[in-house]
Structures are given as structure tokens and as C-alpha cells.
Design an enzyme around this catalytic site. Structure first.
Site, PDB file in Angstrom:
ATOM      1  N   LYS A 172      46.354  -0.312  38.934  1.00 20.11           N
ATOM      2  CA  LYS A 172      47.049   0.438  37.875  1.00 20.11           C
ATOM      3  C   LYS A 172      46.086   1.546  37.427  1.00 20.11           C
ATOM      4  CE  LYS A 172      48.587   1.627  33.796  1.00 20.11           C
ATOM      5  NZ  LYS A 172      47.618   2.745  33.736  1.00 20.11           N
ATOM      6  N   GLU A 247      34.101  -3.213  32.551  1.00 18.87           N
ATOM      7  CA  GLU A 247      33.169  -2.073  32.453  1.00 18.87           C
ATOM      8  C   GLU A 247      33.679  -1.226  31.297  1.00 18.87           C
ATOM      9  OE1 GLU A 247      30.497  -1.351  34.160  1.00 18.87           O
ATOM     10  OE2 GLU A 247      30.612  -2.927  35.668  1.00 18.87           O
ATOM     11  N   CYS A 281      30.885   7.429  30.787  1.00 14.72           N
ATOM     12  CA  CYS A 281      30.488   6.267  29.983  1.00 14.72           C
ATOM     13  C   CYS A 281      28.977   6.167  29.845  1.00 14.72           C
ATOM     14  CB  CYS A 281      31.046   4.998  30.609  1.00 14.72           C
ATOM     15  SG  CYS A 281      30.592   4.853  32.337  1.00 14.72           S
ATOM     16  N   GLU A 379      30.795   6.740  20.645  1.00 21.64           N
ATOM     17  CA  GLU A 379      30.933   7.548  21.858  1.00 21.64           C
ATOM     18  C   GLU A 379      31.717   8.827  21.512  1.00 21.64           C
ATOM     19  OE1 GLU A 379      33.484   5.485  24.688  1.00 21.64           O
ATOM     20  OE2 GLU A 379      32.052   5.864  26.274  1.00 21.64           O
TER      21      GLU A 379
HETATM   22  P1  NAP Z   1      41.363   3.340  28.114  1.00 19.72           P
HETATM   23  O1  NAP Z   1      42.197   4.061  27.138  1.00 19.72           O
HETATM   24  O2  NAP Z   1      40.813   2.016  27.714  1.00 19.72           O
HETATM   25  O3  NAP Z   1      42.248   3.210  29.431  1.00 19.72           O
HETATM   26  C1  NAP Z   1      41.730   2.624  30.606  1.00 19.72           C
HETATM   27  C2  NAP Z   1      42.869   2.052  31.418  1.00 19.72           C
HETATM   28  O4  NAP Z   1      43.489   1.008  30.659  1.00 19.72           O
HETATM   29  C3  NAP Z   1      43.971   3.048  31.752  1.00 19.72           C
HETATM   30  O5  NAP Z   1      44.498   2.757  33.026  1.00 19.72           O
HETATM   31  C4  NAP Z   1      45.011   2.745  30.675  1.00 19.72           C
HETATM   32  O6  NAP Z   1      46.320   3.060  31.099  1.00 19.72           O
HETATM   33  C5  NAP Z   1      44.875   1.249  30.554  1.00 19.72           C
HETATM   34  N1  NAP Z   1      45.357   0.693  29.281  1.00 19.72           N
HETATM   35  C6  NAP Z   1      45.523   1.310  28.087  1.00 19.72           C
HETATM   36  N2  NAP Z   1      45.989   0.440  27.176  1.00 19.72           N
HETATM   37  C7  NAP Z   1      46.112  -0.751  27.811  1.00 19.72           C
HETATM   38  C8  NAP Z   1      46.561  -2.057  27.406  1.00 19.72           C
HETATM   39  N3  NAP Z   1      46.957  -2.310  26.169  1.00 19.72           N
HETATM   40  N4  NAP Z   1      46.557  -3.034  28.326  1.00 19.72           N
HETATM   41  C9  NAP Z   1      46.143  -2.804  29.586  1.00 19.72           C
HETATM   42  N5  NAP Z   1      45.739  -1.596  30.032  1.00 19.72           N
HETATM   43  C10 NAP Z   1      45.705  -0.588  29.150  1.00 19.72           C
HETATM   44  O7  NAP Z   1      40.107   4.213  28.583  1.00 19.72           O
HETATM   45  P2  NAP Z   1      40.105   5.703  29.098  1.00 19.72           P
HETATM   46  O8  NAP Z   1      40.317   6.608  27.944  1.00 19.72           O
HETATM   47  O9  NAP Z   1      40.983   5.853  30.293  1.00 19.72           O
HETATM   48  O10 NAP Z   1      38.597   5.842  29.632  1.00 19.72           O
HETATM   49  C11 NAP Z   1      37.538   6.168  28.822  1.00 19.72           C
HETATM   50  C12 NAP Z   1      36.747   4.930  28.423  1.00 19.72           C
HETATM   51  O11 NAP Z   1      36.339   4.240  29.594  1.00 19.72           O
HETATM   52  C13 NAP Z   1      35.468   5.273  27.682  1.00 19.72           C
HETATM   53  O12 NAP Z   1      35.281   4.363  26.628  1.00 19.72           O
HETATM   54  C14 NAP Z   1      34.393   5.098  28.743  1.00 19.72           C
HETATM   55  O13 NAP Z   1      33.113   4.825  28.225  1.00 19.72           O
HETATM   56  C15 NAP Z   1      34.944   3.961  29.528  1.00 19.72           C
HETATM   57  N6  NAP Z   1      34.382   3.932  30.879  1.00 19.72           N
HETATM   58  C16 NAP Z   1      33.504   2.937  31.199  1.00 19.72           C
HETATM   59  C17 NAP Z   1      32.918   2.912  32.450  1.00 19.72           C
HETATM   60  C18 NAP Z   1      31.941   1.830  32.829  1.00 19.72           C
HETATM   61  O14 NAP Z   1      31.637   1.723  34.018  1.00 19.72           O
HETATM   62  N7  NAP Z   1      31.448   1.028  31.917  1.00 19.72           N
HETATM   63  C19 NAP Z   1      33.235   3.900  33.392  1.00 19.72           C
HETATM   64  C20 NAP Z   1      34.137   4.899  33.034  1.00 19.72           C
HETATM   65  C21 NAP Z   1      34.711   4.898  31.770  1.00 19.72           C
HETATM   66  P3  NAP Z   1      47.126   4.341  30.512  1.00 19.72           P
HETATM   67  O15 NAP Z   1      46.272   5.520  30.760  1.00 19.72           O
HETATM   68  O16 NAP Z   1      48.348   4.332  31.352  1.00 19.72           O
HETATM   69  O17 NAP Z   1      47.371   4.044  29.081  1.00 19.72           O
END
Ligand code: NAP
Length: 476
Positions: A172, A247, A281, A379
Site C-alpha cells: 500500500k 520505521e 526522516c 520534525e
Molecule cells: P504517514 O502520514 O504516516 O503515511 C505513511 C503511510 O501510511 C502512507 O502510505 C499513508 O497512506 C499510510 N497511512 C496514513 N494513515 C494511516 C492509517 N490510519 N492506517 C494505516 N496507514 C495509514 O507518513 P508520510 O507523511 O507519508 O511520511 C513522512 C513520515 O515518515 C515522517 O514522519 C518521516 O520521518 C517518516 N519516515 C520514516 C522513515 C524511516 O525509515 N524511519 C523513512 C521515511 C519516512 P495515505 O498516504 O494513503 O494516507
């Protein structure tokens, strides 16, 4: 503009579903649409992955590696197309997108080989009529949920080890940048993976996650994204006791000590902070500089930042592209305004712009930062570097560790003794020492505390997709 379809059981699916638009954050133009799937589509994908698991997991690691290596080659052959898709769907400068495709492909190649080294154990027995062994087995059907900021690499860092270990997968991708993942599905099709081994659904994240979390067939969820969503998934995983790898978010400190080579430190902070417009991140989110080199560092840092060119990532000469969307821009603006209100100075940058419909923020250095400012606590996810002056090494360590996050940290010092002592006290899963770009396929990547559970990449990366089975053999 292309209307993409989901990939379930070897078929393109979702023609009759409602669609959602994917827009280019540099221009606000629609660059593609994807179907809005939900629980039904997720369950179809889970069933397909479940049905395919037996045959796929029964192949030898050598046979699975043949498929993965073909996929790796196809990624490199299609590097330009994948990179362009990435740039137009989420804004990353084209040269960075090319780099991400190579980095993403490296996970497929490395794990294709690593699966050949999944060893069990034979443990010396305490009784002559018994033999004691440890076997390793693929965990089963895996669901992978990925973020928008690295649309290829965050996916292949999961696909590589999962598929190599013998698992089948339901993907997904983020709704903000699903197109690169969908192009990767086309390449998987071309590589000839058996139907059902790799499936991808788009649409409502909460509905898809509900189906995944409730299904007994899915044994593992591997997630990269925000800590906020990670916490929701931990709660939802309880009823079926799912194995989770998370992650999550970061808030990386970057420490420059008095004996640092300031030029090396500036090079490091530039590599860490402004890649992907500060939307990574592990990018440095707060910089602590010891007073002896503070003025020199800030001056050289601002000079380097002023040379960055901001604009549409399709332009080869651009260094910093747009932010992902208006909400991202508002967050960065809020953090900067809050810092100014609390006494910070803008050394350079600080301007939001919505030129040609895009959402841009100029690369920014903020001086006189202190812990009361939101950007020193959360962040920012933007091209903004707040710099705080510190007097001692211990003060820098205490400030760095004063956070619920523990993903990445950076230290700049020429002294082996100081560097070693500082790093021993830092509670972060990844540390760059005189280095601003620590990631690679063969090393463990992941965070402590609220930055996550588990590691991706390296030996740990494949362990996450294996079960340990202890076998006691009774003999006559
Ligand atoms: P996000 O809002 O948490 O979304 C990540 C994924 O989760 C997307 O596919 C999103 O789908 C899905 N999602 C959203 N709400 C959900 C729910 N209630 N249940 C299940 N899935 C759900 O994060 P993002 O804005 O895409 O990414 C940025 C974040 O990722 C930052 O905090 C960054 O630090 C972190 N990150 C961490 C790493 C690491 O390796 N630690 C690497 C990269 C990024 P939709 O888009 O369809 O809502």
C-alpha cells in the site's frame, strides 16, 4: 497523464472504481490518477498473496534470486522513466530521483544474495539420543505500507528482503506518490514473478489497514511513516498478534564540536539537511555548534546554502524542489514564525512561495535557536536548519538526547576519543561521524525510542521476515 490500475493476482484491477488525483507539487498539475480501493480490494490482494505463498516459499533462495536480479536489472534499465515519474509526482530534483532509483535497486540486488546466507543452527546436544536444530522459515504474507518521501527506496527496502526470504506481499503506497510504486509493479510483471507473489492496492489507507490488521492471513506488517500512524498500527495489531516492523519519524541532532573541521561539517550538514528539500526522516533537524566555531560555521553554512537553486525538480540545475503539499508548507512556515517570535534570527532564507502553483520554501539557516522553539522539538520536514550555540560537549549530548525520537544523529569532531565518547552516549539508531549521508543497503537502518521497532537493510533486514523454528530430533 495516465490512469494507473492496482496490481492484484497478476491482473490490473480497479477500472470501475472511483479515482484520486496525483498532483505535481511544483506545478499543481494532475500527473496521474489511481483507483480508490478499500477493504474488498485489500482482501482480494491478501487472498492472492496467501494462495501464492506455498509455491513461492518452496522455491530455493537461488531460484527466487533469479527473479529479483531480473527485477534489479529492469529497474536500472528503466532508471530514467522511474526517476521522472518520481520527480513529477513528489517534486524531488531529477538528479536525486536518479540516485534514489539506484539506491532502491541496490536493496533488491543485495537481498537476492543475502537470502542464500539464511543459516539455521545445529546446537550441541546434552543427551546422545537427541539432535537440536534451529530452522529459519519465511514469516508468511507481508503487508507493506510506505511513505511519500522515498517512493521507490522505502518500498524496495521491504520488498527485497521479504521476497528473498520467501514471503509474498501486499503493498500500500502513499496516496501522495503512488505512481513510482505502480511503475515498479509493471517491472515486476516483466520480470515474471508468479501471480499473487506481489500485489499492490491504492486508496483509503484506513480501510486497507483495517483489512490487513483484521486478517489472520497476514502475518507481518512492515510500515514506514509517521510515529503518529505507527502508534495506531501498534494498537490495531493486538487482536491478531501481528509481527510489526516500524520505521517512524525522526528529529535528528547534528553536533559540531570545537575541534571539528568546519568545512567537513558544512559539507555534512548540506548533504543531510537539504536532500529532498529537508523531507527525509534522517535529515538534520537541529544543529548544535560549540561556541569556539559557531561564527565560522554559521558564516560558511549560510554561504553554501545561498548557492542552492530552488525550483521545479525537472530542471537539471535545481538543487531543492518543492515541498510535498500546502500542509507541508504551512508546517514549515509555522515552525519558522514560531522561532522568530521566540527570538531566533534568520541568517538566510525564510521565504515561502507558491510560484506557478508550486509550494516552495527557500533554504533557510536560523541562528540563535533555543529549545523553546517548536522546530527544536519536532520534525520540521522542510529545508530549514536551526542552529543553537552550546558551550560544552555534555550540553550538546543532553540537548541531542532530550527527545522522544531516536532515529539518526550526526557528530563532527576530528578527535577519535571525543567522537567515540559522544556517540556512546547518543541514543540514536544511526550515527554519522564526520558524515552526512550514512544510508546503504548493507547496513542496519532504524530508530530507537519512538522512531521505531526493528531494522531494515543489512543482515537484520532479512531476519525481520523470518521465523525461528526450533526442532528437537529424538533418535534411537
Ligand atoms: P504517514 O502520514 O504516516 O503515511 C505513511 C503511510 O501510511 C502512507 O502510505 C499513508 O497512506 C499510510 N497511512 C496514513 N494513515 C494511516 C492509517 N490510519 N492506517 C494505516 N496507514 C495509514 O507518513 P508520510 O507523511 O507519508 O511520511 C513522512 C513520515 O515518515 C515522517 O514522519 C518521516 O520521518 C517518516 N519516515 C520514516 C522513515 C524511516 O525509515 N524511519 C523513512 C521515511 C519516512 P495515505 O498516504 O494513503 O494516507
Amino acid at each position: 497523464m495516465k490512469n494507473y490500475l492496482m496490481h492484484i493476482n497478476g491482473l490490473s484491477v480497479g477500472e470501475n472504481l472511483k479515482t484520486q488525483d496525483v498532483t505535481n507539487p511544483a506545478t499543481n498539475e494532475i500527473v496521474g490518477t489511481v483507483p480508490v480501493g478499500g477493504e474488498d480490494e485489500a482482501n482480494q490482494a491478501i487472498d492472492a498473496a496467501h494462495d501464492a505463498f506455498g509455491e513461492w516459499s518452496n522455491l530455493t533462495a537461488y531460484d527466487r534470486a533469479v527473479y529479483l536480479k531480473r527485477f534489479h536489472e529492469l529497474m536500472l534499465e528503466n532508471q530514467e522513466d522511474l526517476a521522472r515519474t518520481m520527480t513529477i509526482e513528489m517534486g524531488k530534483p531529477i538528479n536525486e530521483s536518479r540516485g534514489e532509483v539506484k539506491y532502491a535497486a541496490s536493496f533488491i540486488e543485495w537481498f537476492a544474495e543475502e537470502a542464500k546466507r539464511v543459516y539455521g543452527e545445529t546446537i550441541p546436544t546434552h543427551v546422545s539420543g537427541k539432535r537440536l536444530q534451529v530452522w529459519k522459515k519465511p514469516i508468511g504474507v507481508v503487508a507493506a505500507i510506505t511513505p511519500w518521501n522515498f517512493p521507490a527506496a522505502m518500498l524496495t527496502r521491504k520488498m527485497g528482503p521479504a521476497l528473498a526470504a520467501g514471503c509474498t506481499i501486499v503493498i500500500k503506497p502513499s496516496s501522495e506518490s503512488p505512481l513510482t510504486a505502480m511503475k515498479l509493479m509493471e517491472l515486476c510483471e516483466e520480470a515474471g514473478f508468479p501471480k499473487g507473489v506481489i500485489n499492490l492496492v491504492t486508496g483509503s489507507s484506513s480501510k486497507i489497514a483495517k483489512a490487513v490488521m483484521e486478517s489472520e492471513k497476514v502475518r507481518k506488517v512492515t510500515f514506514t511513516g509517521s510515529t503518529e500512524v505507527g502508534k495506531i498500527l501498534i494498537k490495531q495489531s493486538a487482536d491478531t498478534v501481528k509481527n510489526l516492523s516500524l520505521e517512524l519519524g525522526g528529529h535528528a541532532p547534528l553536533i559540531v564540536l570545537d575541534d571539528a573541521n568546519v568545512d567537513v561539517a558544512v559539507k555534512g550538514v548540506m548533504a543531510s539537511k537539504f536532500r529532498n528539500a529537508g523531507q527525509t526522516c534522517i535529515c538534520a533537524n537541529r544543529v548544535y555548534v560549540q561556541s569556539g566555531v559557531y561564527d565560522e560555521f554559521v558564516e560558511k553554512f549560510a554561504k553554501a546554502v545561498n548557492e542552492l537553486k530552488v525550483g521545479n525538480g525537472e530542471d537539471e540545475s535545481v538543487d531543492v524542489g518543492p515541498l510535498i503539499n500546502k500542509a507541508g508548507l504551512e508546517k514549515v512556515n509555522h515552525h519558522v514564525q514560531d522561532a522568530i517570535d521566540k527570538g531566533a534570527s534568520i541568517v538566510t532564507g525564510g521565504e515561502a512561495s507558491t510560484t506557478d502553483g508550486g509550494v516552495f520554501f527557500t533554504p533557510t539557516v536560523i541562528g540563535d535557536a533555543d529549545p523553546s522553539m517548536v522546530m527544536m522539538q519536532e520534525e520540521t520536514f522542510g529545508p530549514v536548519a536551526p542552529v543553537q550555540k552550546v558551550e560544552t560537549q555534555d550540553e550538546a549530548i543532553a540537548l541531542a538526547n532530550d527527545t522522544p525520537y531516536g532515529l539518526a544523529a550526526y557528530v563532527f569532531t576530528e578527535s577519535v576519543g571525543r567522537g567515540t565518547r559522544v556517540i556512546e552516549q547518543l541514543n540514536f539508531g544511526i550515527v554519522g561521524w564526520n558524515e552526512g549521508a550514512p544510508s546503504a543497503a548493507q547496513v542496519p537502518f532504524g530508530g530507537m525510542k519512538e522512531s521505531g521497532i526493528g531494522r531494515e537493510g543489512g543482515h537484520d533486514g532479512i531476519e525481520a521476515f523470518l521465523e525461528t523454528q526450533y526442532v528437537a530430533i529424538g533418535m534411537e
